[in-house]
Design an enzyme around this catalytic site. Structure first.
Site, PDB file in Angstrom:
ATOM      1  N   GLU A 168      37.520  42.279  33.605  1.00 32.90           N
ATOM      2  CA  GLU A 168      37.940  40.944  34.056  1.00 32.90           C
ATOM      3  C   GLU A 168      37.218  39.956  33.229  1.00 32.90           C
ATOM      4  O   GLU A 168      36.289  40.083  32.790  1.00 32.90           O
ATOM      5  CB  GLU A 168      37.403  40.842  35.441  1.00 32.90           C
ATOM      6  CG  GLU A 168      37.874  39.495  36.291  1.00 32.90           C
ATOM      7  CD  GLU A 168      39.241  39.447  35.949  1.00 32.90           C
ATOM      8  OE1 GLU A 168      40.089  40.168  36.337  1.00 32.90           O
ATOM      9  OE2 GLU A 168      39.818  38.284  35.366  1.00 32.90           O
ATOM     10  N   LYS A 223      35.364  43.442  26.024  1.00 32.52           N
ATOM     11  CA  LYS A 223      34.756  42.831  27.193  1.00 32.52           C
ATOM     12  C   LYS A 223      33.285  42.613  26.835  1.00 32.52           C
ATOM     13  O   LYS A 223      33.108  41.245  26.822  1.00 32.52           O
ATOM     14  CB  LYS A 223      34.650  43.739  28.369  1.00 32.52           C
ATOM     15  CG  LYS A 223      34.363  42.844  29.635  1.00 32.52           C
ATOM     16  CD  LYS A 223      34.730  41.638  30.026  1.00 32.52           C
ATOM     17  CE  LYS A 223      33.700  40.940  30.909  1.00 32.52           C
ATOM     18  NZ  LYS A 223      34.277  39.470  31.239  1.00 32.52           N
ATOM     19  N   CYS A 279      26.224  37.578  33.867  1.00 32.67           N
ATOM     20  CA  CYS A 279      27.051  38.505  33.042  1.00 32.67           C
ATOM     21  C   CYS A 279      26.355  38.302  31.381  1.00 32.67           C
ATOM     22  O   CYS A 279      26.081  39.315  30.792  1.00 32.67           O
ATOM     23  CB  CYS A 279      28.189  38.344  32.830  1.00 32.67           C
ATOM     24  SG  CYS A 279      28.753  39.130  34.503  1.00 32.67           S
TER      25      CYS A 279
HETATM   26  P1  NAD Z   1      28.697  41.116  42.868  1.00 30.81           P
HETATM   27  O1  NAD Z   1      27.474  41.557  42.908  1.00 30.81           O
HETATM   28  O2  NAD Z   1      28.984  39.907  43.422  1.00 30.81           O
HETATM   29  O3  NAD Z   1      29.518  42.252  43.708  1.00 30.81           O
HETATM   30  C1  NAD Z   1      29.392  43.718  43.812  1.00 30.81           C
HETATM   31  C2  NAD Z   1      29.630  44.131  45.106  1.00 30.81           C
HETATM   32  O4  NAD Z   1      29.767  45.788  44.991  1.00 30.81           O
HETATM   33  C3  NAD Z   1      28.464  43.886  46.008  1.00 30.81           C
HETATM   34  O5  NAD Z   1      28.874  43.013  47.150  1.00 30.81           O
HETATM   35  C4  NAD Z   1      27.890  45.195  46.430  1.00 30.81           C
HETATM   36  O6  NAD Z   1      27.524  45.233  47.713  1.00 30.81           O
HETATM   37  C5  NAD Z   1      29.300  46.148  46.196  1.00 30.81           C
HETATM   38  N1  NAD Z   1      28.861  47.541  46.097  1.00 30.81           N
HETATM   39  C6  NAD Z   1      27.944  48.077  45.465  1.00 30.81           C
HETATM   40  N2  NAD Z   1      28.019  49.440  45.338  1.00 30.81           N
HETATM   41  C7  NAD Z   1      28.893  49.928  46.108  1.00 30.81           C
HETATM   42  C8  NAD Z   1      29.628  51.027  46.861  1.00 30.81           C
HETATM   43  N3  NAD Z   1      28.992  52.155  46.322  1.00 30.81           N
HETATM   44  N4  NAD Z   1      30.434  51.096  47.515  1.00 30.81           N
HETATM   45  C9  NAD Z   1      31.046  49.869  48.088  1.00 30.81           C
HETATM   46  N5  NAD Z   1      30.520  48.759  47.689  1.00 30.81           N
HETATM   47  C10 NAD Z   1      29.389  48.674  46.824  1.00 30.81           C
HETATM   48  O7  NAD Z   1      29.321  41.446  41.196  1.00 30.81           O
HETATM   49  P2  NAD Z   1      30.360  40.649  40.777  1.00 30.81           P
HETATM   50  O8  NAD Z   1      29.861  39.310  40.172  1.00 30.81           O
HETATM   51  O9  NAD Z   1      31.743  40.547  41.467  1.00 30.81           O
HETATM   52  O10 NAD Z   1      30.457  41.593  39.314  1.00 30.81           O
HETATM   53  C11 NAD Z   1      31.010  42.852  39.486  1.00 30.81           C
HETATM   54  C12 NAD Z   1      31.383  43.526  38.027  1.00 30.81           C
HETATM   55  O11 NAD Z   1      32.321  42.517  37.382  1.00 30.81           O
HETATM   56  C13 NAD Z   1      29.998  43.503  37.111  1.00 30.81           C
HETATM   57  O12 NAD Z   1      30.109  44.521  36.281  1.00 30.81           O
HETATM   58  C14 NAD Z   1      30.113  42.210  36.394  1.00 30.81           C
HETATM   59  O13 NAD Z   1      29.636  42.269  35.046  1.00 30.81           O
HETATM   60  C15 NAD Z   1      31.826  42.175  36.202  1.00 30.81           C
HETATM   61  N6  NAD Z   1      32.134  40.819  36.083  1.00 30.81           N
HETATM   62  C16 NAD Z   1      31.635  39.539  36.734  1.00 30.81           C
HETATM   63  C17 NAD Z   1      32.211  38.433  36.269  1.00 30.81           C
HETATM   64  C18 NAD Z   1      31.857  37.141  37.292  1.00 30.81           C
HETATM   65  O14 NAD Z   1      32.124  35.893  36.946  1.00 30.81           O
HETATM   66  N7  NAD Z   1      30.994  37.349  38.401  1.00 30.81           N
HETATM   67  C19 NAD Z   1      33.279  38.165  35.766  1.00 30.81           C
HETATM   68  C20 NAD Z   1      33.849  38.948  34.999  1.00 30.81           C
HETATM   69  C21 NAD Z   1      33.304  40.386  35.102  1.00 30.81           C
HETATM   70  C1  UGA Z   2      31.671  34.069  31.767  1.00 25.99           C
HETATM   71  C2  UGA Z   2      32.740  34.375  30.583  1.00 25.99           C
HETATM   72  O1  UGA Z   2      33.065  32.961  30.486  1.00 25.99           O
HETATM   73  C3  UGA Z   2      33.976  34.950  31.461  1.00 25.99           C
HETATM   74  O2  UGA Z   2      35.075  35.115  30.447  1.00 25.99           O
HETATM   75  C4  UGA Z   2      33.719  36.218  31.805  1.00 25.99           C
HETATM   76  O3  UGA Z   2      34.504  37.016  32.520  1.00 25.99           O
HETATM   77  C5  UGA Z   2      32.369  36.289  32.826  1.00 25.99           C
HETATM   78  O4  UGA Z   2      31.463  35.471  32.183  1.00 25.99           O
HETATM   79  C6  UGA Z   2      31.676  37.454  33.130  1.00 25.99           C
HETATM   80  O5  UGA Z   2      31.998  38.668  32.569  1.00 25.99           O
HETATM   81  O6  UGA Z   2      30.896  37.331  33.966  1.00 25.99           O
HETATM   82  P1  UGA Z   2      30.692  32.578  33.693  1.00 25.99           P
HETATM   83  O7  UGA Z   2      29.446  33.281  33.365  1.00 25.99           O
HETATM   84  O8  UGA Z   2      31.285  32.789  35.171  1.00 25.99           O
HETATM   85  O9  UGA Z   2      32.028  33.382  32.753  1.00 25.99           O
HETATM   86  O10 UGA Z   2      30.886  31.207  33.300  1.00 25.99           O
HETATM   87  P2  UGA Z   2      30.918  30.259  31.970  1.00 25.99           P
HETATM   88  O11 UGA Z   2      31.889  29.149  32.002  1.00 25.99           O
HETATM   89  O12 UGA Z   2      31.220  31.350  30.702  1.00 25.99           O
HETATM   90  O13 UGA Z   2      29.520  29.807  31.643  1.00 25.99           O
HETATM   91  C7  UGA Z   2      28.174  30.781  31.314  1.00 25.99           C
HETATM   92  C8  UGA Z   2      27.191  29.787  31.268  1.00 25.99           C
HETATM   93  O14 UGA Z   2      27.382  29.062  30.023  1.00 25.99           O
HETATM   94  C9  UGA Z   2      26.803  28.776  32.340  1.00 25.99           C
HETATM   95  O15 UGA Z   2      25.652  28.623  32.322  1.00 25.99           O
HETATM   96  C10 UGA Z   2      27.319  27.426  31.740  1.00 25.99           C
HETATM   97  O16 UGA Z   2      26.825  26.267  32.316  1.00 25.99           O
HETATM   98  C11 UGA Z   2      27.043  27.708  30.175  1.00 25.99           C
HETATM   99  N1  UGA Z   2      27.914  26.848  29.269  1.00 25.99           N
HETATM  100  C12 UGA Z   2      29.242  26.966  29.145  1.00 25.99           C
HETATM  101  C13 UGA Z   2      27.319  26.047  28.414  1.00 25.99           C
HETATM  102  O17 UGA Z   2      26.030  25.645  28.487  1.00 25.99           O
HETATM  103  N2  UGA Z   2      28.476  25.408  27.602  1.00 25.99           N
HETATM  104  C14 UGA Z   2      29.309  25.515  27.559  1.00 25.99           C
HETATM  105  O18 UGA Z   2      30.246  24.823  26.618  1.00 25.99           O
HETATM  106  C15 UGA Z   2      30.044  26.539  28.089  1.00 25.99           C
END
Ligand code: NAD
Ligand code: UGA
Length: 482
Positions: A168, A223, A279
């Protein structure tokens, strides 16, 4: 193989699982989606009748949940039942950096992913496509496939699995738009028909030319690399901000000038208090671990420096505040504007505000923290210091000791007798503050420290306050006493 997908489930109802499935449900009314989680409180919040307690704040999410929930989108803790009926299962659980043991501090902790794979292996029926939505180290798909097979080997009924990678790319704060109009959708796998089936789900709203099909390892590595490249840009621009401050250049002008080069581009060049979020750091450290594992020491060192400079940069900001306030902030009231790691989210994971506030508390400061969406209980967890409870609304009378205190405020009537204001998150609310009113309430010489370049410097200077703006060399040594 069943080509008629009727049921999809997502394990993990977090920042990715919740919004992603909500978007899919809104675009695929012919499919039923179940989002399951072991965290009962989280599921209850997703099911909150009036949509007032959704566990995450994301612009546009509430409206989309209202349209789909209990129609073809269901939130539940019944993981077993959801697995049993699903044709496709997304794994979207947390993959934090390992705290102990082999690879501690760098590699991802896959215990939650493994637990999911075991449950899918045990409870699934017939043919199931298992999709890695979590961000995972390269070759995790192989591990998942092995676990699925071993769990399924005792089963009486016939089971089969195909594992795909579908990372994602949404960013928090813009998740709904990112999901609706993605730059690309990446599907990695070996099995062409499983890939086609997943692609067809996305084709309900994503143009086909934006759906990239790759081998599974390329998808997993792409990713990690995307996040590493994005974070690297921020570390690059933040390192230049320090040079700007030393030389008299202005980082905003430098960013604008380099961003005009079409080879560089203008996005992700905003200097700030250092990147946060759950992340960037974990994914870069994962890449570092991978490089070390394969004996690529120089590659590992190169990427680790992106994280090191970010840590240095966050420390630098707290130091500047102390220096400008005559070398001591003990018992000085400092207003913190913003605690989330970026605007438009309630997420504080790895927020620069955590480290900066901890450093200021260590120096004995009395902080009043404001954030429009972050829950003060979360701040308590992040700072590992209880909120000071005896503070009267506006005039703050902290106990006299050398340890700092903090208090949360829901409103912005907090500037009385403050020595400084520090802007850490770029919330819209902070762009319209009436600085001439604020200046009258603060102690002199009053300081505004802007780590997000959102405050109008002219207004601050007109109101007679001192201003430090990140990366703005033109305001160095500018101290006035009104
Ligand atoms: P999160 O911590 O918000 O959510 C994860 C959820 O999984 C929790 O609610 C937890 O209770 C649940 N969980 C864990 N083990 C479980 C199990 N065995 N059965 C059922 N539920 C279970 O995490 P997130 O921010 O949604 O991130 C999830 C993944 O996506 C990570 O690998 C992260 O790197 C990736 N990712 C996150 C973002 C982001 O913006 N947060 C963007 C892209 C990718
Ligand atoms: C980031 C990536 O942008 C997503 O594509 C990815 O899916 C995600 O991580 C993930 O894998 O979790 P996110 O962390 O939600 O998304 O937000 P960003 O907009 O990337 O910002 C990350 C950090 O960088 C923040 O603290 C933001 O304030 C900072 N940032 C961002 C800066 O300081 N300057 C910028 O120009 C942009």
């Amino acid at each position: 193989m069943n080509h008629n997908v009727k049921n999809i489930c997502c394990i993990g109802a977090g920042y990715v699982g919740g919004p992603t499935m909500t978007m899919m449900a809104s675009k695929c009314p012919h499919i039923s989606f179940k989002v399951v989680d072991i965290n009962q409180e989280r599921i209850e919040s997703w099911n909150d009748e009036n949509l007032l307690k959704l566990p995450i704040f994301e612009p546009g999410l509430k409206e989309l949940v209202a349209k789909t929930r209990n129609k073809n989108l269901f939130f539940s803790t019944n993981v077993k039942e959801a697995i049993e009926i699903s044709d496709i299962i997304f794994i979207s659980v947390n993959t934090p950096t390992k705290k102990r043991g082999l690879g501690a501090g760098k590699s991802s902790d896959l215990k939650w992913v493994e637990a999911c794979a075991r449950e899918v292996g045990k409870f699934s029926k017939g043919h199931t496509i298992v999709v890695e939505k979590s961000t995972l180290p390269v070759r995790t798909a192989e591990v998942i496939q092995k676990i699925l097979n071993s769990e399924a080997s005792d089963a009486k009924n016939e089971k089969s699995f195909r594992v795909l990678s579908n990372p994602e790319f949404l960013a928090e704060g813009t998740a709904i738009n990112d999901l609706e109009n993605p730059d690309r959708v990446l599907i990695g796998g070996e099995d062409k028909s499983a890939m086609r089936l997943l692609s067809q789900i996305y084709e309900n709203w994503v143009p086909k030319e934006k759906i990239l099909l790759t081998n599974i390892w390329s998808s997993e590595l792409a990713k990690l690399t995307s996040n590493a490249f994005l974070a690297q840009r921020i570390s690059s621009i933040n390192s230049i901000s320090a040079i700007c401050e030393a030389t008299g250049a202005d980082i905003r002008e430098v960013s604008r000038a380099i961003g005009k080069d079409s080879r560089i581009g203008s996005k992700f060049l905003d200097s700030g208090p250092g990147f946060g979020g759950s992340c960037f750091k974990k994914d870069i450290l994962n890449l570092v671990y991978l490089a070390e594992y394969f004996g690529l020491k120089e590659v590992a060192k190169f990427w680790e420096e992106v994280v090191n400079i970010n840590n240095w940069h966050q420390k630098r900001i707290a130091k500047i505040v102390v220096q400008k306030l005559f070398g001591t902030i003990s018992e000085k009231k400092i207003i913190i504007l913003g605690f989330a790691f970026k605007a438009n989210t309630n997420d504080t994971r790895e927020s620069a505000a955590i480290k900066i506030c901890k450093d200021l508390l260590e120096e004995g400061a009395e902080l009043v923290i404001h954030d429009p969406k972050v829950n003060p209980l979360q701040i308590e967890i992040d700072l590992k210091v209880k909120q000071f409870s005896d503070i009267k609304n506006e005039s703050i009378d902290y106990p006299k000791n050398n340890l700092g205190n903090w208090k949360f405020s829901k409103n912005l009537n907090i500037f009385d007798n403050a020595h400084a204001v520090l802007v850490l998150t770029e919330w819209e609310d902070y762009k319209n503050i009436k600085w001439d009113h604020v200046a009258k309430k603060m102690k002199k010489p009053a300081w505004v420290f802007d780590a997000r370049s959102i405050v109008n410097e002219d207004l601050i200077k007109k109101s007679g306050m001192n201003m430090w703006s990140l990366g703005d060399g033109s305001s160095k040594n500018d101290i006035r006493d009104f």
